[in-house]
Design a protein around this motif. Structure first.
Motif, PDB file in Angstrom:
ATOM      1  N   ASP A 184       0.836  -1.211   0.000  1.00  0.00           N
ATOM      2  CA  ASP A 184       0.000   0.000   0.000  1.00  0.00           C
ATOM      3  C   ASP A 184       0.869   1.259   0.000  1.00  0.00           C
ATOM      4  OD1 ASP A 184      -2.326  -1.442  -0.035  1.00  0.00           O
ATOM      5  OD2 ASP A 184      -2.701  -1.286   2.126  1.00  0.00           O
ATOM      6  N   ILE A 185       1.959   1.229   0.780  1.00  0.00           N
ATOM      7  CA  ILE A 185       2.884   2.362   0.835  1.00  0.00           C
ATOM      8  C   ILE A 185       3.536   2.580  -0.527  1.00  0.00           C
ATOM      9  CG2 ILE A 185       5.059   3.205   1.830  1.00  0.00           C
ATOM     10  CD1 ILE A 185       4.281   1.712   4.428  1.00  0.00           C
ATOM     11  N   VAL A 186       3.942   1.481  -1.172  1.00  0.00           N
ATOM     12  CA  VAL A 186       4.571   1.565  -2.497  1.00  0.00           C
ATOM     13  C   VAL A 186       3.598   2.141  -3.518  1.00  0.00           C
ATOM     14  CG1 VAL A 186       5.509   0.216  -4.423  1.00  0.00           C
ATOM     15  CG2 VAL A 186       6.238  -0.278  -2.074  1.00  0.00           C
ATOM     16  N   ARG A 187       2.348   1.679  -3.463  1.00  0.00           N
ATOM     17  CA  ARG A 187       1.337   2.165  -4.416  1.00  0.00           C
ATOM     18  C   ARG A 187       1.050   3.658  -4.234  1.00  0.00           C
ATOM     19  NH1 ARG A 187      -1.025  -3.164  -4.165  1.00  0.00           N
ATOM     20  NH2 ARG A 187      -2.061  -2.657  -2.195  1.00  0.00           N
ATOM     21  N   SER A 189       3.189   5.959  -3.431  1.00  0.00           N
ATOM     22  CA  SER A 189       4.346   6.803  -3.727  1.00  0.00           C
ATOM     23  C   SER A 189       4.755   6.694  -5.189  1.00  0.00           C
ATOM     24  CB  SER A 189       5.538   6.402  -2.837  1.00  0.00           C
ATOM     25  OG  SER A 189       6.707   7.077  -3.222  1.00  0.00           O
ATOM     26  N   LYS A 190       5.087   7.834  -5.787  1.00  0.00           N
ATOM     27  CA  LYS A 190       5.565   7.837  -7.175  1.00  0.00           C
ATOM     28  C   LYS A 190       7.019   7.382  -7.263  1.00  0.00           C
ATOM     29  CE  LYS A 190       4.527  12.212  -7.711  1.00  0.00           C
ATOM     30  NZ  LYS A 190       4.406  13.553  -8.334  1.00  0.00           N
ATOM     31  N   TRP A 191       7.716   7.375  -6.131  1.00  0.00           N
ATOM     32  CA  TRP A 191       9.160   7.140  -6.137  1.00  0.00           C
ATOM     33  C   TRP A 191       9.551   5.803  -5.523  1.00  0.00           C
ATOM     34  CZ3 TRP A 191       9.319  10.796  -9.311  1.00  0.00           C
ATOM     35  CH2 TRP A 191       8.715  12.025  -9.074  1.00  0.00           C
ATOM     36  N   LEU A 192       8.571   4.932  -5.306  1.00  0.00           N
ATOM     37  CA  LEU A 192       8.831   3.582  -4.790  1.00  0.00           C
ATOM     38  C   LEU A 192       8.301   2.553  -5.777  1.00  0.00           C
ATOM     39  CD1 LEU A 192       7.834   3.770  -0.991  1.00  0.00           C
ATOM     40  CD2 LEU A 192      10.137   3.399  -1.896  1.00  0.00           C
ATOM     41  N   SER A 193       8.972   1.400  -5.845  1.00  0.00           N
ATOM     42  CA  SER A 193       8.487   0.311  -6.692  1.00  0.00           C
ATOM     43  C   SER A 193       8.976  -1.014  -6.117  1.00  0.00           C
ATOM     44  CB  SER A 193       8.980   0.467  -8.137  1.00  0.00           C
ATOM     45  OG  SER A 193      10.392   0.466  -8.191  1.00  0.00           O
ATOM     46  N   ILE A 194       8.409  -2.091  -6.628  1.00  0.00           N
ATOM     47  CA  ILE A 194       8.845  -3.435  -6.236  1.00  0.00           C
ATOM     48  C   ILE A 194       9.376  -4.124  -7.478  1.00  0.00           C
ATOM     49  CG2 ILE A 194       8.169  -5.658  -5.269  1.00  0.00           C
ATOM     50  CD1 ILE A 194       5.998  -4.189  -3.702  1.00  0.00           C
ATOM     51  N   LYS A 195      10.661  -4.420  -7.487  1.00  0.00           N
ATOM     52  CA  LYS A 195      11.323  -5.023  -8.640  1.00  0.00           C
ATOM     53  C   LYS A 195      11.256  -6.545  -8.555  1.00  0.00           C
ATOM     54  CE  LYS A 195      15.748  -4.916 -11.108  1.00  0.00           C
ATOM     55  NZ  LYS A 195      17.149  -4.389 -11.052  1.00  0.00           N
ATOM     56  N   HIS A 199      11.717  -7.074  -4.563  1.00  0.00           N
ATOM     57  CA  HIS A 199      12.721  -6.152  -4.030  1.00  0.00           C
ATOM     58  C   HIS A 199      12.246  -4.697  -4.062  1.00  0.00           C
ATOM     59  CE1 HIS A 199      15.797  -9.226  -3.697  1.00  0.00           C
ATOM     60  NE2 HIS A 199      15.496  -9.630  -4.926  1.00  0.00           N
ATOM     61  N   LEU A 200      12.303  -4.046  -2.898  1.00  0.00           N
ATOM     62  CA  LEU A 200      11.950  -2.627  -2.822  1.00  0.00           C
ATOM     63  C   LEU A 200      12.990  -1.793  -3.564  1.00  0.00           C
ATOM     64  CD1 LEU A 200      10.906  -2.189   0.927  1.00  0.00           C
ATOM     65  CD2 LEU A 200       9.424  -1.938  -1.060  1.00  0.00           C
ATOM     66  N   GLU A 201      12.510  -0.901  -4.427  1.00  0.00           N
ATOM     67  CA  GLU A 201      13.393  -0.003  -5.164  1.00  0.00           C
ATOM     68  C   GLU A 201      13.053   1.437  -4.788  1.00  0.00           C
ATOM     69  OE1 GLU A 201      15.972  -0.527  -7.529  1.00  0.00           O
ATOM     70  OE2 GLU A 201      15.898  -2.542  -6.666  1.00  0.00           O
ATOM     71  N   LEU A 202      14.080   2.216  -4.443  1.00  0.00           N
ATOM     72  CA  LEU A 202      13.897   3.601  -4.019  1.00  0.00           C
ATOM     73  C   LEU A 202      14.498   4.537  -5.061  1.00  0.00           C
ATOM     74  CD1 LEU A 202      13.775   1.826  -1.401  1.00  0.00           C
ATOM     75  CD2 LEU A 202      14.824   3.740  -0.195  1.00  0.00           C
ATOM     76  N   GLU A 203      13.691   5.479  -5.542  1.00  0.00           N
ATOM     77  CA  GLU A 203      14.204   6.495  -6.459  1.00  0.00           C
ATOM     78  C   GLU A 203      14.855   7.626  -5.649  1.00  0.00           C
ATOM     79  OE1 GLU A 203      14.140   6.385  -9.790  1.00  0.00           O
ATOM     80  OE2 GLU A 203      13.135   4.431  -9.745  1.00  0.00           O
ATOM     81  N   LYS A 204      15.688   8.393  -6.316  1.00  0.00           N
ATOM     82  CA  LYS A 204      16.363   9.516  -5.656  1.00  0.00           C
ATOM     83  C   LYS A 204      15.354  10.464  -5.015  1.00  0.00           C
ATOM     84  CE  LYS A 204      19.012  13.711  -6.706  1.00  0.00           C
ATOM     85  NZ  LYS A 204      17.901  14.628  -6.381  1.00  0.00           N
ATOM     86  N   LYS A 205      14.253  10.739  -5.711  1.00  0.00           N
ATOM     87  CA  LYS A 205      13.271  11.702  -5.202  1.00  0.00           C
ATOM     88  C   LYS A 205      12.575  11.196  -3.942  1.00  0.00           C
ATOM     89  CE  LYS A 205      12.412  14.405  -9.374  1.00  0.00           C
ATOM     90  NZ  LYS A 205      11.392  14.975 -10.279  1.00  0.00           N
ATOM     91  N   PHE A 206      12.507   9.885  -3.754  1.00  0.00           N
ATOM     92  CA  PHE A 206      11.941   9.347  -2.520  1.00  0.00           C
ATOM     93  C   PHE A 206      12.821   9.733  -1.335  1.00  0.00           C
ATOM     94  CE2 PHE A 206      11.723   6.081   0.778  1.00  0.00           C
ATOM     95  CZ  PHE A 206      10.363   6.099   1.069  1.00  0.00           C
ATOM     96  N   VAL A 207      14.124   9.614  -1.520  1.00  0.00           N
ATOM     97  CA  VAL A 207      15.070   9.986  -0.462  1.00  0.00           C
ATOM     98  C   VAL A 207      15.038  11.499  -0.238  1.00  0.00           C
ATOM     99  CG1 VAL A 207      17.471   9.872   0.311  1.00  0.00           C
ATOM    100  CG2 VAL A 207      16.524   8.014  -1.075  1.00  0.00           C
ATOM    101  N   ASP A 208      14.991  12.267  -1.330  1.00  0.00           N
ATOM    102  CA  ASP A 208      14.900  13.732  -1.216  1.00  0.00           C
ATOM    103  C   ASP A 208      13.692  14.128  -0.362  1.00  0.00           C
ATOM    104  OD1 ASP A 208      17.037  13.838  -2.959  1.00  0.00           O
ATOM    105  OD2 ASP A 208      15.828  14.368  -4.708  1.00  0.00           O
ATOM    106  N   GLU A 209      12.553  13.513  -0.673  1.00  0.00           N
ATOM    107  CA  GLU A 209      11.310  13.826   0.030  1.00  0.00           C
ATOM    108  C   GLU A 209      11.390  13.423   1.499  1.00  0.00           C
ATOM    109  OE1 GLU A 209       7.512  11.528  -0.650  1.00  0.00           O
ATOM    110  OE2 GLU A 209       6.950  13.408  -1.611  1.00  0.00           O
ATOM    111  N   ALA A 210      11.978  12.258   1.771  1.00  0.00           N
ATOM    112  CA  ALA A 210      12.107  11.779   3.152  1.00  0.00           C
ATOM    113  C   ALA A 210      12.955  12.739   3.987  1.00  0.00           C
ATOM    114  CB  ALA A 210      12.735  10.384   3.161  1.00  0.00           C
TER     115      ALA A 210
END
Length: 237
Positions: A184-187, A189-195, A199-210
């Motif tokens: 649900d958290i991944v869905r 967020s625009k910057w999270l995905s499951i590969k 496997h959780l994948e984090l985009e740069k913008k996810f870290v920026d936002e955090a």
């Protein structure tokens, strides 16, 4: 004789603590941006190197070069992934440390009979939040948006620490509720995905936002704690 220094008042102490905390997050932001910029430059250089060399190669050599540079690019992307996950883990540890610091300050300042660590019902930031709410007039509703996002961030952190970001391992432990929450958290967020569905994948913008959320939360928390101390001090006068 040396004159004794006057003890720092609670208002000054809180102001210094807030300033140091925000500086620490700023340093983490700067480090993150520097590493991301380096990764971006490395990939651009690899691409330029490929474009420069490919014109002079035959089909077999082109394939060999593509495979080599593909491996190099994959290595850089792997380092990027590790870096982003490490930043999230470090950031969550930082936030928890600051919340626990407020709890210790409350315990010492007010001579409270119990410490926040005495509670066995809750743990982590939930335990700290409950302790702070019980012993101050801090209104967490004022930063409810940041708190909700931080809670989600800590769930991501837990998966990274305990499962290396592999949600399939949660299935093996029959923790289906945690998997549902993570998905649900991944869905959301625009910057999270499951590969590869695991496997959780984090985009740069996810870290920026955090990092921005953490900075806003810390600033609001210390400001509220400061106001509570001012009110209590005035009531005692």
């Amino acid at each position: 004789m040396k004159q004794k220094r006057k003890p720092i008042g609670p208002a000054v102490g809180l102001s210094i603590s807030k300033h140091i905390a925000l500086l620490d997050i700023s340093d983490l932001k700067e480090f993150h941006l520097q590493i991301e910029s380096k990764f971006k430059r490395d990939i651009a250089q690899m691409s330029a190197k490929y474009e420069a060399q490919i014109k002079e190669l035959n089909a077999s050599q082109k394939k060999e070069l593509a495979e080599f540079l593909g491996g190099e690019t994959l290595a850089v992307k792997t380092y990027m992934s590790i870096h982003r996950k490490n930043i999230i883990v470090s950031l969550c540890s930082f936030i928890e440390t600051k919340l626990n610091g407020v709890c210790r300050s409350l315990h010492k300042k007010n001579n409270l009979p119990e410490k926040h660590t005495d509670s066995r019902r809750d743990k982590g930031i939930t335990r700290a939040r409950k302790y702070i709410k019980n012993h101050t007039k801090i209104d967490f509703i004022k930063f409810n948006s940041e708190w909700t996002k931080l809670n989600d961030l800590f769930k991501i952190r837990d998966c990274l620490i305990h499962c290396g970001g592999d949600i399939k391992l949660l299935e093996e432990n029959k923790e289906n509720n945690k998997i549902r929450i993570l998905k649900d958290i991944v869905r959301s967020s625009k910057w999270l995905s499951i590969k590869g569905e695991r496997h959780l994948e984090l985009e740069k913008k996810f870290v920026d936002e955090a990092l921005e959320i953490a900075s806003t939360f810390i600033e609001k928390l210390y400001e509220e704690y400061f106001q509570c101390n001012i009110v209590q001090g005035n009531q005692k006068m």
